[in-house]
Design a protein around this motif. Structure first.
Motif, PDB file in Angstrom:
ATOM      1  N   SER A  72       0.825  -1.217   0.000  1.00 17.98           N
ATOM      2  CA  SER A  72       0.000   0.000   0.000  1.00 17.98           C
ATOM      3  C   SER A  72       0.857   1.263   0.000  1.00 17.98           C
ATOM      4  O   SER A  72       0.392   2.326  -0.396  1.00 17.98           O
ATOM      5  CB  SER A  72      -0.963   0.006   1.192  1.00 17.98           C
ATOM      6  OG  SER A  72      -0.249   0.097   2.406  1.00 17.98           O
ATOM      7  N   THR A  73       2.114   1.155   0.409  1.00 13.82           N
ATOM      8  CA  THR A  73       3.002   2.324   0.417  1.00 13.82           C
ATOM      9  C   THR A  73       3.561   2.637  -0.971  1.00 13.82           C
ATOM     10  O   THR A  73       4.080   3.730  -1.182  1.00 13.82           O
ATOM     11  CB  THR A  73       4.180   2.135   1.401  1.00 13.82           C
ATOM     12  OG1 THR A  73       5.061   1.116   0.904  1.00 13.82           O
ATOM     13  CG2 THR A  73       3.695   1.793   2.800  1.00 13.82           C
ATOM     14  N   VAL A  74       3.459   1.678  -1.901  1.00 21.24           N
ATOM     15  CA  VAL A  74       4.003   1.896  -3.250  1.00 21.24           C
ATOM     16  C   VAL A  74       2.944   1.816  -4.341  1.00 21.24           C
ATOM     17  O   VAL A  74       3.223   2.133  -5.499  1.00 21.24           O
ATOM     18  CB  VAL A  74       5.152   0.903  -3.571  1.00 21.24           C
ATOM     19  CG1 VAL A  74       6.336   1.123  -2.637  1.00 21.24           C
ATOM     20  CG2 VAL A  74       4.679  -0.534  -3.537  1.00 21.24           C
ATOM     21  N   ARG A  75       1.737   1.404  -3.989  1.00 20.29           N
ATOM     22  CA  ARG A  75       0.672   1.258  -4.999  1.00 20.29           C
ATOM     23  C   ARG A  75       0.355   2.608  -5.627  1.00 20.29           C
ATOM     24  O   ARG A  75       0.129   3.597  -4.928  1.00 20.29           O
ATOM     25  CB  ARG A  75      -0.578   0.663  -4.355  1.00 20.29           C
ATOM     26  CG  ARG A  75      -1.692   0.334  -5.359  1.00 20.29           C
ATOM     27  CD  ARG A  75      -2.803  -0.453  -4.709  1.00 20.29           C
ATOM     28  NE  ARG A  75      -2.357  -1.631  -4.002  1.00 20.29           N
ATOM     29  CZ  ARG A  75      -2.029  -2.790  -4.586  1.00 20.29           C
ATOM     30  NH1 ARG A  75      -2.101  -2.913  -5.897  1.00 20.29           N
ATOM     31  NH2 ARG A  75      -1.643  -3.808  -3.855  1.00 20.29           N
ATOM     32  N   PRO A  76       0.333   2.677  -6.966  1.00 17.86           N
ATOM     33  CA  PRO A  76       0.021   3.956  -7.611  1.00 17.86           C
ATOM     34  C   PRO A  76      -1.440   4.337  -7.400  1.00 17.86           C
ATOM     35  O   PRO A  76      -2.298   3.465  -7.221  1.00 17.86           O
ATOM     36  CB  PRO A  76       0.327   3.696  -9.091  1.00 17.86           C
ATOM     37  CG  PRO A  76       0.257   2.226  -9.257  1.00 17.86           C
ATOM     38  CD  PRO A  76       0.614   1.622  -7.927  1.00 17.86           C
ATOM     39  N   PRO A  77      -1.739   5.622  -7.453  1.00 19.11           N
ATOM     40  CA  PRO A  77      -3.121   6.060  -7.244  1.00 19.11           C
ATOM     41  C   PRO A  77      -4.019   5.640  -8.406  1.00 19.11           C
ATOM     42  O   PRO A  77      -3.567   5.506  -9.555  1.00 19.11           O
ATOM     43  CB  PRO A  77      -3.004   7.577  -7.158  1.00 19.11           C
ATOM     44  CG  PRO A  77      -1.750   7.914  -7.892  1.00 19.11           C
ATOM     45  CD  PRO A  77      -0.823   6.739  -7.692  1.00 19.11           C
ATOM     46  N   GLY A 113       7.692  -7.224  -5.725  1.00 17.48           N
ATOM     47  CA  GLY A 113       8.586  -6.128  -6.074  1.00 17.48           C
ATOM     48  C   GLY A 113       8.505  -5.692  -7.519  1.00 17.48           C
ATOM     49  O   GLY A 113       9.500  -5.256  -8.098  1.00 17.48           O
ATOM     50  N   GLY A 114       7.315  -5.769  -8.104  1.00 20.19           N
ATOM     51  CA  GLY A 114       7.127  -5.238  -9.451  1.00 20.19           C
ATOM     52  C   GLY A 114       7.135  -3.721  -9.420  1.00 20.19           C
ATOM     53  O   GLY A 114       6.819  -3.098  -8.401  1.00 20.19           O
ATOM     54  N   ALA A 115       7.519  -3.112 -10.538  1.00 19.51           N
ATOM     55  CA  ALA A 115       7.557  -1.648 -10.636  1.00 19.51           C
ATOM     56  C   ALA A 115       6.137  -1.100 -10.546  1.00 19.51           C
ATOM     57  O   ALA A 115       5.277  -1.468 -11.342  1.00 19.51           O
ATOM     58  CB  ALA A 115       8.218  -1.219 -11.939  1.00 19.51           C
ATOM     59  N   PRO A 116       5.877  -0.221  -9.590  1.00 20.25           N
ATOM     60  CA  PRO A 116       4.510   0.259  -9.352  1.00 20.25           C
ATOM     61  C   PRO A 116       3.872   1.040 -10.496  1.00 20.25           C
ATOM     62  O   PRO A 116       2.711   0.807 -10.822  1.00 20.25           O
ATOM     63  CB  PRO A 116       4.642   1.149  -8.116  1.00 20.25           C
ATOM     64  CG  PRO A 116       5.900   0.724  -7.452  1.00 20.25           C
ATOM     65  CD  PRO A 116       6.806   0.272  -8.569  1.00 20.25           C
ATOM     66  N   PRO A 119       4.549   1.584 -17.088  1.00 21.12           N
ATOM     67  CA  PRO A 119       3.570   1.006 -18.013  1.00 21.12           C
ATOM     68  C   PRO A 119       4.002  -0.343 -18.595  1.00 21.12           C
ATOM     69  O   PRO A 119       3.159  -1.125 -19.019  1.00 21.12           O
ATOM     70  CB  PRO A 119       3.464   2.058 -19.133  1.00 21.12           C
ATOM     71  CG  PRO A 119       3.892   3.324 -18.499  1.00 21.12           C
ATOM     72  CD  PRO A 119       4.935   2.944 -17.485  1.00 21.12           C
ATOM     73  N   ASN A 120       5.300  -0.631 -18.579  1.00 17.76           N
ATOM     74  CA  ASN A 120       5.784  -1.939 -19.025  1.00 17.76           C
ATOM     75  C   ASN A 120       5.366  -3.056 -18.088  1.00 17.76           C
ATOM     76  O   ASN A 120       5.488  -4.236 -18.430  1.00 17.76           O
ATOM     77  CB  ASN A 120       7.307  -1.947 -19.139  1.00 17.76           C
ATOM     78  CG  ASN A 120       7.807  -1.102 -20.270  1.00 17.76           C
ATOM     79  OD1 ASN A 120       7.261  -1.138 -21.363  1.00 17.76           O
ATOM     80  ND2 ASN A 120       8.842  -0.330 -20.010  1.00 17.76           N
ATOM     81  N   ASN A 121       4.914  -2.697 -16.897  1.00 22.01           N
ATOM     82  CA  ASN A 121       4.526  -3.687 -15.899  1.00 22.01           C
ATOM     83  C   ASN A 121       3.024  -3.678 -15.623  1.00 22.01           C
ATOM     84  O   ASN A 121       2.553  -4.397 -14.758  1.00 22.01           O
ATOM     85  CB  ASN A 121       5.305  -3.456 -14.592  1.00 22.01           C
ATOM     86  CG  ASN A 121       5.256  -4.655 -13.683  1.00 22.01           C
ATOM     87  OD1 ASN A 121       5.368  -5.790 -14.124  1.00 22.01           O
ATOM     88  ND2 ASN A 121       5.076  -4.410 -12.394  1.00 22.01           N
TER      89      ASN A 121
END
Length: 177
Positions: A72-77, A113-116, A119-121
């Motif tokens: 939740s600390t890294v999840r994009p809005p 640990g996926g990039a938040p 767009p590639n992820n």
């Protein structure tokens, strides 16, 4: 990184740029699909090759992904992912354009640990069965793999590679089923 992976990343970046995906980019008026649905329930690897959060490594899992609530600390809005979801639904050429029918999902999940925000992820994963599973089925696999990584049953790199390759077989490929 192999030459093939580099070319796939370049192709994906060019596809996303031409579709208007990016920071500050305006949505494109796509008339044809640039990503294939033929891989479903997986994303098109040329459009969604996956990406990692550089802050998450095997050495940092005890202070990142293995901490309850860390994602939740890294999840994009939602304001970011919803805009991207609309653009990517067009890029995939889905006939159903209702955003409620898709989860803007991380190929390499935040739990591993996926990039938040890369767009590639991220891709618009159907919530309905798209030929082998639903977004809810993938969510279960993500949680199982995170648990295995945090219990030292599998390495972070092995879990990431397995889920990015094919989430429907990730657990069996790691001997977790």
């Amino acid at each position: 990184m192999t030459r093939i992976h580099q070319l796939a990343l370049v192709a994906c970046a060019l596809t996303l740029v031409s579709a208007g995906v990016g920071y500050g980019a305006r949505p494109a008026q796509a008339s044809t699909a640039s990503c294939s649905q033929s891989y479903l329930p997986l994303p098109d690897p040329s459009c969604t090759p996956g990406a990692y959060n550089p802050d998450v490594t095997q050495d940092t899992i005890d202070s990142t992904i293995c901490v309850s609530g860390w994602t939740s600390t890294v999840r994009p809005p939602a304001s970011y992912t919803n805009k991207l979801k609309v653009q990517q639904i067009a890029a995939y050429g889905y006939s159903d354009t209702s955003t409620a029918d898709y989860e803007e999902d991380h190929l390499v999940p935040l739990e591993l640990g996926g990039a938040p925000k890369d767009p590639n992820n991220l891709w618009p994963e159907p919530r309905y069965d798209a030929g082998g599973g639903t977004s809810a089925d993938k969510d279960k696999v993500e949680n199982d793999l995170k648990r295995a990584v945090c219990n030292d049953t599998v390495t972070l790199d092995d879990a990431r590679q397995a889920i990015a390759n094919d989430w429907t077989t990730a657990e069996s490929s790691l001997g977790l089923d």
